[in-house]
Design an enzyme around this catalytic site. Structure first.
Site, short mmCIF file in Angstrom:
data_model
loop_
_atom_site.label_atom_id
_atom_site.label_comp_id
_atom_site.label_asym_id
_atom_site.label_seq_id
_atom_site.Cartn_x
_atom_site.Cartn_y
_atom_site.Cartn_z
N GLU A 126 0.81 -1.21 0.00
CA GLU A 126 0.00 0.00 0.00
C GLU A 126 0.85 1.26 0.00
OE1 GLU A 126 -4.00 -1.48 2.31
OE2 GLU A 126 -2.31 -0.99 3.57
N CYS A 139 3.34 8.63 1.56
CA CYS A 139 3.89 7.66 2.51
C CYS A 139 4.15 6.38 1.72
CB CYS A 139 2.87 7.45 3.61
SG CYS A 139 3.40 6.29 4.85
N CYS A 146 6.44 -6.96 7.21
CA CYS A 146 7.58 -6.50 8.00
C CYS A 146 8.01 -7.64 8.91
CB CYS A 146 7.18 -5.28 8.84
SG CYS A 146 8.56 -4.51 9.70
N CYS A 150 6.41 -5.03 15.80
CA CYS A 150 6.15 -4.08 16.89
C CYS A 150 4.70 -4.32 17.33
CB CYS A 150 6.33 -2.65 16.41
SG CYS A 150 8.02 -2.35 15.87
N CYS A 395 -1.07 5.84 10.35
CA CYS A 395 0.16 5.16 10.78
C CYS A 395 -0.16 3.84 11.44
CB CYS A 395 0.89 5.97 11.85
SG CYS A 395 1.33 7.61 11.39
N1 SAH Z 1 9.16 0.58 9.98
C1 SAH Z 1 9.41 1.95 10.12
C2 SAH Z 1 8.50 2.84 9.29
C3 SAH Z 1 7.03 2.49 9.18
S1 SAH Z 1 5.95 2.84 10.49
C4 SAH Z 1 9.32 2.33 11.58
O1 SAH Z 1 8.86 1.53 12.37
O2 SAH Z 1 9.77 3.42 11.91
C5 SAH Z 1 5.73 4.60 10.60
C6 SAH Z 1 5.42 5.05 12.05
O3 SAH Z 1 4.12 4.64 12.47
C7 SAH Z 1 6.40 4.44 13.05
O4 SAH Z 1 6.84 5.38 13.97
C8 SAH Z 1 5.53 3.41 13.72
O5 SAH Z 1 6.04 3.05 14.96
C9 SAH Z 1 4.20 4.10 13.79
N2 SAH Z 1 3.08 3.21 14.08
C10 SAH Z 1 2.99 1.89 13.85
N3 SAH Z 1 1.79 1.41 14.25
C11 SAH Z 1 1.10 2.46 14.75
C12 SAH Z 1 -0.21 2.61 15.28
N4 SAH Z 1 -1.05 1.60 15.38
N5 SAH Z 1 -0.60 3.86 15.68
C13 SAH Z 1 0.24 4.91 15.53
N6 SAH Z 1 1.48 4.83 15.02
C14 SAH Z 1 1.91 3.62 14.64
FE1 SF4 Z 2 7.63 -2.94 11.08
FE2 SF4 Z 2 7.56 -2.03 13.59
FE3 SF4 Z 2 7.70 -0.27 11.56
FE4 SF4 Z 2 5.44 -1.71 11.99
S1 SF4 Z 2 6.32 -0.15 13.34
S2 SF4 Z 2 6.43 -1.35 10.02
S3 SF4 Z 2 6.30 -3.68 12.71
S4 SF4 Z 2 9.25 -1.81 12.15
#
Ligand code: SAH
Ligand code: SF4
Length: 424
Positions: A126, A139, A146, A150, A395
């Site tokens: 996406e 974005c 991934c 997380c 996000c």
């Molecule tokens: N993998 C990279 C980039 C993609 S995520 C990273 O983790 O930085 C982009 C941002 O969205 C990251 O800061 C991530 O932690 C955050 N994010 C992920 N899941 C989220 C959620 N459910 N609510 C708010 N932010 C979230």
């Molecule tokens: Fe991957 Fe964590 Fe970034 Fe989600 S927040 S895309 S699981 S690194």
């Protein structure tokens, strides 16, 4: 074809924790033609040479085709008007100009747009476009799925399917320009930017919808380093998509060993998904912390090439109710930033819910208080407005729709596709 690879689905995948360089080259197509999208000028010149042009011709055609591909966004060789008419079929017989396939386009009530895209070997991913008054941010995804899990992230519940290729990464930006109707029509309409980066060019923001790029879609960009770098080089190239590195932000969950190279070889702005200030909490919500702890991560930030007061590192901090959102957490965040003398700003992200998520978002009052504590210490800490929640585009909400569709729906879609193919 030189070093052709059998199937991108078989690309070696970086392991759970340590990044492994991923070889890439051209994925062969069924019709034997080569997709040029994602290739740098040097490779175009090589390919034209291997296909029979003499060195001088190959170089000239390579330069021209590069300009048409990335700066003008054309998808047909016939549109390349400065290339001799007789030459164009020669190109079209051997090469194609690909784009990821658009499966679905959705519009949020707040103007956010999300596209479900598909690779040539049928993997879905996406991209999201977020328009604002003064900017338009795309974005971009770096992987299908991934590896990092997380706990608050929906993408993290997918397994990693594969890395996206440079063509699939830069292809997202190109698709967005296609969809927004934003390719320059006439002369090369970019302006040289400031003296400190002479080789770059920048589109003027006015009249342009797509002004910024964030590598914050699906995936961990620093686990797909080479492809992300190669794609962003095309995006930053003055004769390519010509977007300044100052308008691009790469977000990492903290892949410490790749951060210095990110600064040196890519040079974009850096965002770091910090999300917690104690080992206990960060270990739980960002499992990569068990490998690269907070101290190491902040040291790598302090050493990030290019970070300065003018170009701050953004710390992303997702607000999770009763998990990481206390006054004490806020004060510890300030202390850490000061201890490591980081030129930093903090971006507070209200948690975006998804079905089955194990957390809740902090209350607006809690988020406000947290933000105030950080602000009062002289560090900017705006709260990010959630965008596109109604279409799961915010996000952490990205998860390929194909996986969410029921078996019956998938069967129906497959039958429709088959019928369409047969009708052709
Ligand atoms: N993998 C990279 C980039 C993609 S995520 C990273 O983790 O930085 C982009 C941002 O969205 C990251 O800061 C991530 O932690 C955050 N994010 C992920 N899941 C989220 C959620 N459910 N609510 C708010 N932010 C979230
Ligand atoms: Fe991957 Fe964590 Fe970034 Fe989600 S927040 S895309 S699981 S690194």
């Amino acid at each position: 074809m030189r070093h052709a690879m059998a199937d991108t689905a078989l690309m070696p995948i970086p392991g759970q924790i340590d990044p492994v360089p991923v070889a890439r080259d051209i994925t062969p197509r069924a019709d034997g033609r080569i997709d040029l999208i994602g290739l740098p000028m040097k490779r175009l010149i090589e390919l034209f040479g291997e296909s029979g042009l003499d060195a001088k011709q190959a170089k000239l055609r390579g330069k021209q085709v590069f300009h048409w591909l990335y700066h003008r966004g054309v998808t047909e060789f016939d549109a390349m008007t400065d290339i001799a008419k007789a030459m164009r079929p020669w190109l079209a017989e051997r090469f194609v100009i690909g784009r990821p396939e658009i499966i679905e386009a959705q519009h949020s009530s707040d103007g956010t747009r999300k596209w479900l895209l598909r690779t040539a070997d049928n993997h879905d991913f996406e991209m999201v476009f977020i328009p604002d008054a003064d900017r338009g941010t795309l974005c971009v995804s770096s992987q299908v799925g991934c590896t990092l899990n997380c706990r608050f992230c929906h993408t993290g519940t997918m397994r990693l399917v594969r890395n996206l290729t440079p063509g699939e990464i830069v292809g997202q930006v190109m698709l967005a320009r296609d969809a927004l109707g934003e390719w320059p029509k006439g002369r090369m309409d970019f302006v040289e930017s400031g003296a400190d980066d002479e080789t770059e060019a920048e589109y003027t923001a006015d009249g342009r919808l797509l002004t910024n790029i964030v590598m914050m879609g699906m995936g961990e960009p620093l686990y797909n380093f080479d492809n992300v770098r190669d794609a962003l080089k095309l995006v930053m190239d003055g004769d390519g998509l010509a977007l300044s590195k100052r308008r691009i932000t790469l977000s990492t969950s903290g892949v410490v060993p790749m951060m210095a190279r990110c600064g040196e070889e890519i040079g974009t702005n850096l965002a770091v998904s910090l999300h917690a200030v104690t080992k206990e909490v960060r270990d739980e919500i960002v499992p990569l912390n068990r490998k690269y702890g907070i101290e190491e991560l902040l040291e790598a930030c302090a050493a990030y090439p290019g970070a300065s007061n003018a170009r701050r590192i953004t710390f992303e901090y997702v607000m999770l109710k009763d998990k990481n959102d206390s006054d004490e957490d806020a004060r510890e965040l300030v202390r850490l930033i000061k201890q490591y003398k980081l030129p930093a700003k903090v971006n507070l992200i209200p948690f975006n819910p998804w079905p089955g998520a194990p957390y809740e978002c902090s209350s607006p009052e809690r988020i406000r208080r947290f933000s105030d504590i950080v602000f009062e210490a002289g560090i900017s800490a705006p709260v990010r407005t959630p965008r596109g929640r109604d279409i799961d585009a915010a996000c952490g909400q990205l998860k390929t729709a194909a996986e969410k569709k029921s078996r019956a729906e998938l069967d129906r879609l497959a039958a429709e596709k088959q019928a369409a193919l047969e009708a052709e």
